[in-house]
Motif scaffolding. Sequence first.
Motif, PDB file in Angstrom:
ATOM      1  N   ALA A 215       5.517  -7.489  -7.125  1.00 31.94           N
ATOM      2  CA  ALA A 215       5.369  -6.999  -8.492  1.00 31.94           C
ATOM      3  C   ALA A 215       3.970  -7.288  -9.023  1.00 31.94           C
ATOM      4  CB  ALA A 215       6.430  -7.635  -9.384  1.00 31.94           C
ATOM      5  N   GLU A 216       3.426  -8.444  -8.689  1.00 31.58           N
ATOM      6  CA  GLU A 216       2.088  -8.808  -9.158  1.00 31.58           C
ATOM      7  C   GLU A 216       1.033  -7.863  -8.597  1.00 31.58           C
ATOM      8  OE1 GLU A 216      -0.911 -12.722  -9.247  1.00 31.58           O
ATOM      9  OE2 GLU A 216       0.967 -12.765  -8.100  1.00 31.58           O
ATOM     10  N   ARG A 217       1.128  -7.546  -7.305  1.00 32.25           N
ATOM     11  CA  ARG A 217       0.150  -6.627  -6.712  1.00 32.25           C
ATOM     12  C   ARG A 217       0.305  -5.220  -7.273  1.00 32.25           C
ATOM     13  NH1 ARG A 217       1.352  -9.067  -1.446  1.00 32.25           N
ATOM     14  NH2 ARG A 217      -0.264 -10.590  -0.922  1.00 32.25           N
ATOM     15  N   VAL A 218       1.531  -4.777  -7.474  1.00 29.64           N
ATOM     16  CA  VAL A 218       1.744  -3.425  -7.983  1.00 29.64           C
ATOM     17  C   VAL A 218       1.212  -3.285  -9.397  1.00 29.64           C
ATOM     18  CG1 VAL A 218       3.532  -1.763  -8.663  1.00 29.64           C
ATOM     19  CG2 VAL A 218       3.629  -2.872  -6.427  1.00 29.64           C
ATOM     20  N   GLU A 219       1.267  -4.333 -10.190  1.00 25.67           N
ATOM     21  CA  GLU A 219       0.662  -4.284 -11.521  1.00 25.67           C
ATOM     22  C   GLU A 219      -0.845  -4.062 -11.416  1.00 25.67           C
ATOM     23  OE1 GLU A 219       0.377  -6.929 -15.656  1.00 25.67           O
ATOM     24  OE2 GLU A 219       1.473  -7.695 -13.912  1.00 25.67           O
ATOM     25  N   LEU A 220      -1.503  -4.752 -10.490  1.00 24.69           N
ATOM     26  CA  LEU A 220      -2.929  -4.540 -10.259  1.00 24.69           C
ATOM     27  C   LEU A 220      -3.180  -3.150  -9.677  1.00 24.69           C
ATOM     28  CD1 LEU A 220      -5.853  -5.476 -10.148  1.00 24.69           C
ATOM     29  CD2 LEU A 220      -5.337  -6.653  -7.989  1.00 24.69           C
ATOM     30  N   ALA A 221      -2.271  -2.693  -8.822  1.00 27.85           N
ATOM     31  CA  ALA A 221      -2.409  -1.361  -8.220  1.00 27.85           C
ATOM     32  C   ALA A 221      -2.408  -0.276  -9.288  1.00 27.85           C
ATOM     33  CB  ALA A 221      -1.279  -1.123  -7.218  1.00 27.85           C
ATOM     34  N   THR A 222      -1.654  -0.477 -10.361  1.00 30.63           N
ATOM     35  CA  THR A 222      -1.613   0.503 -11.443  1.00 30.63           C
ATOM     36  C   THR A 222      -2.995   0.664 -12.064  1.00 30.63           C
ATOM     37  OG1 THR A 222       0.678  -0.131 -11.871  1.00 30.63           O
ATOM     38  CG2 THR A 222      -0.436   1.137 -13.581  1.00 30.63           C
ATOM     39  N   MET A 223      -3.713  -0.445 -12.230  1.00 31.44           N
ATOM     40  CA  MET A 223      -5.081  -0.380 -12.751  1.00 31.44           C
ATOM     41  C   MET A 223      -6.009   0.314 -11.761  1.00 31.44           C
ATOM     42  SD  MET A 223      -8.286  -1.896 -12.338  1.00 31.44           S
ATOM     43  CE  MET A 223      -7.996  -3.538 -11.660  1.00 31.44           C
ATOM     44  N   LEU A 224      -5.873   0.013 -10.467  1.00 29.68           N
ATOM     45  CA  LEU A 224      -6.713   0.642  -9.449  1.00 29.68           C
ATOM     46  C   LEU A 224      -6.441   2.141  -9.380  1.00 29.68           C
ATOM     47  CD1 LEU A 224      -6.466  -2.033  -6.618  1.00 29.68           C
ATOM     48  CD2 LEU A 224      -8.428  -1.592  -8.099  1.00 29.68           C
ATOM     49  N   ARG A 225      -5.184   2.542  -9.521  1.00 32.65           N
ATOM     50  CA  ARG A 225      -4.845   3.971  -9.540  1.00 32.65           C
ATOM     51  C   ARG A 225      -5.562   4.676 -10.678  1.00 32.65           C
ATOM     52  NH1 ARG A 225       1.201   5.925 -10.994  1.00 32.65           N
ATOM     53  NH2 ARG A 225       0.477   5.062 -12.997  1.00 32.65           N
ATOM     54  N   LYS A 226      -5.563   4.079 -11.851  1.00 35.53           N
ATOM     55  CA  LYS A 226      -6.231   4.665 -13.010  1.00 35.53           C
ATOM     56  C   LYS A 226      -7.736   4.744 -12.760  1.00 35.53           C
ATOM     57  CE  LYS A 226      -6.606   6.109 -17.298  1.00 35.53           C
ATOM     58  NZ  LYS A 226      -6.164   7.467 -17.681  1.00 35.53           N
ATOM     59  N   ARG A 227      -8.314   3.691 -12.202  1.00 36.89           N
ATOM     60  CA  ARG A 227      -9.751   3.662 -11.916  1.00 36.89           C
ATOM     61  C   ARG A 227     -10.145   4.775 -10.963  1.00 36.89           C
ATOM     62  NH1 ARG A 227     -11.777  -1.898  -9.699  1.00 36.89           N
ATOM     63  NH2 ARG A 227     -11.810  -2.437 -11.929  1.00 36.89           N
ATOM     64  N   MET A 228      -9.262   5.099 -10.021  1.00 40.38           N
ATOM     65  CA  MET A 228      -9.558   6.121  -9.026  1.00 40.38           C
ATOM     66  C   MET A 228      -9.154   7.522  -9.483  1.00 40.38           C
ATOM     67  SD  MET A 228      -8.402   3.893  -5.672  1.00 40.38           S
ATOM     68  CE  MET A 228      -8.741   5.191  -4.485  1.00 40.38           C
ATOM     69  N   GLY A 229      -8.744   7.654 -10.735  1.00 40.72           N
ATOM     70  CA  GLY A 229      -8.396   8.964 -11.265  1.00 40.72           C
ATOM     71  C   GLY A 229      -7.003   9.417 -10.923  1.00 40.72           C
ATOM     72  N   GLY A 230      -6.131   8.475 -10.566  1.00 38.13           N
ATOM     73  CA  GLY A 230      -4.793   8.848 -10.123  1.00 38.13           C
ATOM     74  C   GLY A 230      -3.714   8.703 -11.162  1.00 38.13           C
ATOM     75  N   GLY A 231      -4.097   8.387 -12.404  1.00 37.02           N
ATOM     76  CA  GLY A 231      -3.091   8.303 -13.461  1.00 37.02           C
ATOM     77  C   GLY A 231      -2.602   9.697 -13.831  1.00 37.02           C
ATOM     78  N   MET A 232      -1.306   9.920 -13.723  1.00 40.47           N
ATOM     79  CA  MET A 232      -0.740  11.240 -14.020  1.00 40.47           C
ATOM     80  C   MET A 232       0.156  11.149 -15.256  1.00 40.47           C
ATOM     81  SD  MET A 232       0.149  12.516 -10.139  1.00 40.47           S
ATOM     82  CE  MET A 232       1.012  10.985  -9.693  1.00 40.47           C
ATOM     83  N   ARG A 233       0.293  12.225 -15.969  1.00 39.63           N
ATOM     84  CA  ARG A 233       1.066  12.216 -17.208  1.00 39.63           C
ATOM     85  C   ARG A 233       2.540  12.534 -16.930  1.00 39.63           C
ATOM     86  NH1 ARG A 233      -1.920   9.186 -20.683  1.00 39.63           N
ATOM     87  NH2 ARG A 233      -4.112   9.760 -20.472  1.00 39.63           N
ATOM     88  N   GLN A 234       2.980  13.755 -17.174  1.00 48.35           N
ATOM     89  CA  GLN A 234       4.396  14.094 -16.941  1.00 48.35           C
ATOM     90  C   GLN A 234       4.597  14.329 -15.440  1.00 48.35           C
ATOM     91  OE1 GLN A 234       2.603  15.407 -19.577  1.00 48.35           O
ATOM     92  NE2 GLN A 234       3.562  13.845 -20.878  1.00 48.35           N
ATOM     93  N   ALA A 235       4.496  13.246 -14.686  1.00 51.35           N
ATOM     94  CA  ALA A 235       4.548  13.325 -13.224  1.00 51.35           C
ATOM     95  C   ALA A 235       5.972  13.350 -12.691  1.00 51.35           C
ATOM     96  CB  ALA A 235       3.787  12.144 -12.617  1.00 51.35           C
ATOM     97  N   GLY A 236       6.943  13.293 -13.566  1.00 51.43           N
ATOM     98  CA  GLY A 236       8.332  13.238 -13.126  1.00 51.43           C
ATOM     99  C   GLY A 236       8.773  14.428 -12.308  1.00 51.43           C
ATOM    100  N   MET A 237       8.168  15.595 -12.558  1.00 50.87           N
ATOM    101  CA  MET A 237       8.523  16.780 -11.774  1.00 50.87           C
ATOM    102  C   MET A 237       8.140  16.582 -10.310  1.00 50.87           C
ATOM    103  SD  MET A 237       7.500  19.840 -14.401  1.00 50.87           S
ATOM    104  CE  MET A 237       8.322  21.101 -13.404  1.00 50.87           C
ATOM    105  N   LEU A 238       7.016  15.895 -10.083  1.00 47.85           N
ATOM    106  CA  LEU A 238       6.596  15.602  -8.710  1.00 47.85           C
ATOM    107  C   LEU A 238       7.444  14.478  -8.115  1.00 47.85           C
ATOM    108  CD1 LEU A 238       2.728  15.719  -9.241  1.00 47.85           C
ATOM    109  CD2 LEU A 238       4.224  17.541  -8.386  1.00 47.85           C
ATOM    110  N   ALA A 239       7.705  13.456  -8.910  1.00 47.38           N
ATOM    111  CA  ALA A 239       8.519  12.343  -8.422  1.00 47.38           C
ATOM    112  C   ALA A 239       9.925  12.798  -8.066  1.00 47.38           C
ATOM    113  CB  ALA A 239       8.580  11.244  -9.489  1.00 47.38           C
ATOM    114  N   ALA A 240      10.461  13.754  -8.835  1.00 45.86           N
ATOM    115  CA  ALA A 240      11.803  14.261  -8.548  1.00 45.86           C
ATOM    116  C   ALA A 240      11.862  14.918  -7.178  1.00 45.86           C
ATOM    117  CB  ALA A 240      12.229  15.247  -9.630  1.00 45.86           C
ATOM    118  N   ALA A 241      10.765  15.579  -6.787  1.00 44.25           N
ATOM    119  CA  ALA A 241      10.718  16.169  -5.451  1.00 44.25           C
ATOM    120  C   ALA A 241      10.786  15.082  -4.387  1.00 44.25           C
ATOM    121  CB  ALA A 241       9.435  16.984  -5.288  1.00 44.25           C
TER     122      ALA A 241
END
Length: 337
Positions: A215-241
């Motif tokens: 859980a600790e690493r995944v919290e940091l991973a969320t910041m790294l995802r945003k830094r790399m331009g990977g933050g998505m908004r209504q991404a649930g349609m993709l996650a549902a797939a």
Amino acid sequence: MHVDLRSDTVTQPTAGMREAMMRAPVGDDVYGEDPSVAALQTEVAQILGKEAALFVPSGSMANQIAMQLLVGRGEELLAEADAHVVANEVGAAAAIGGISTRTWPSDKGRLDPAIVDQYIRRRVGYHTVATRAVAVENTHNRGGGTVILPPELNRLRDIADEAGVALHLDGARIWNAHVASGVPLAELVAPFDTVSVCLSKGLGAPVGSVVASTAERVELATMLRKRMGGGMRQAGMLAAAGSYALTHHMGLLAHDHARASRLAQALEPYGVTDAGSVSTNIVQLRVPDSAEFVREAKVDGVLVSAMDAGTVRVVTHLDVDDEQMDHAVAVMSKLLA
């Protein structure tokens, strides 16, 4: 007839998957408010036996995030010479993460922990770059879909613990390893500190990968995802797939493996492949001129990939049925004859 065997990334969403995507409840995932993304992350973490998981746009991003969690700037990652993280991610480890990489040789991506042990560099002074993490790819793409099993993985874990280094699993096709070997997913990934898995290859989702760890690493991973331009908004349609694929498509991988084996057996008499080495959905063909082979196969509607000047890669997947495989076998047999 058209048969696309270039990769298992070319699959189209099925009707059921499209329906699931359309009906997915969504929210702003950058705010952590998308229920479909949250459900997928929880599901993947549970399947893999990890504390938490993070949905990201691509497999390369998943690998790069995971490696940055384990290796600091100017520090070293050790990987197999043909591993995706060093051969197919356009130098992202260095360019984005500031990570130095070094490699060891192998036979078709097979893991020999004793060789890895020899390549791990322990710190002996400020002027050396000590190994901070080892990356393993399972199944191994450039190795022809090689499956690495727990005896080797657990031995590597012992070596890593002794050396004080972490382990990352590029598990883009770990689903194939699981189906081919019968080993539970959690057991295959247990030795690793970070894991990346891909939903858009054999499972057939249109996009997306997942990073799993503590859980600790995944919290940091969320910041790294945003830094790399990977933050998505209504991404649930993709996650549902992705959720649909995990439920409905994983078992279908066995059909892909069977079709790959049948292709390899049909072409083995031409001396271009070893059918006994084909354990998942990738078949490698040794030909005199791979570019020419690709061009000639395309004329008859069969698409394959040139890996190098003398190697062609054929990948079975969800969108290829038995009739299409029959056509592909006939076309390639004609070319080899």
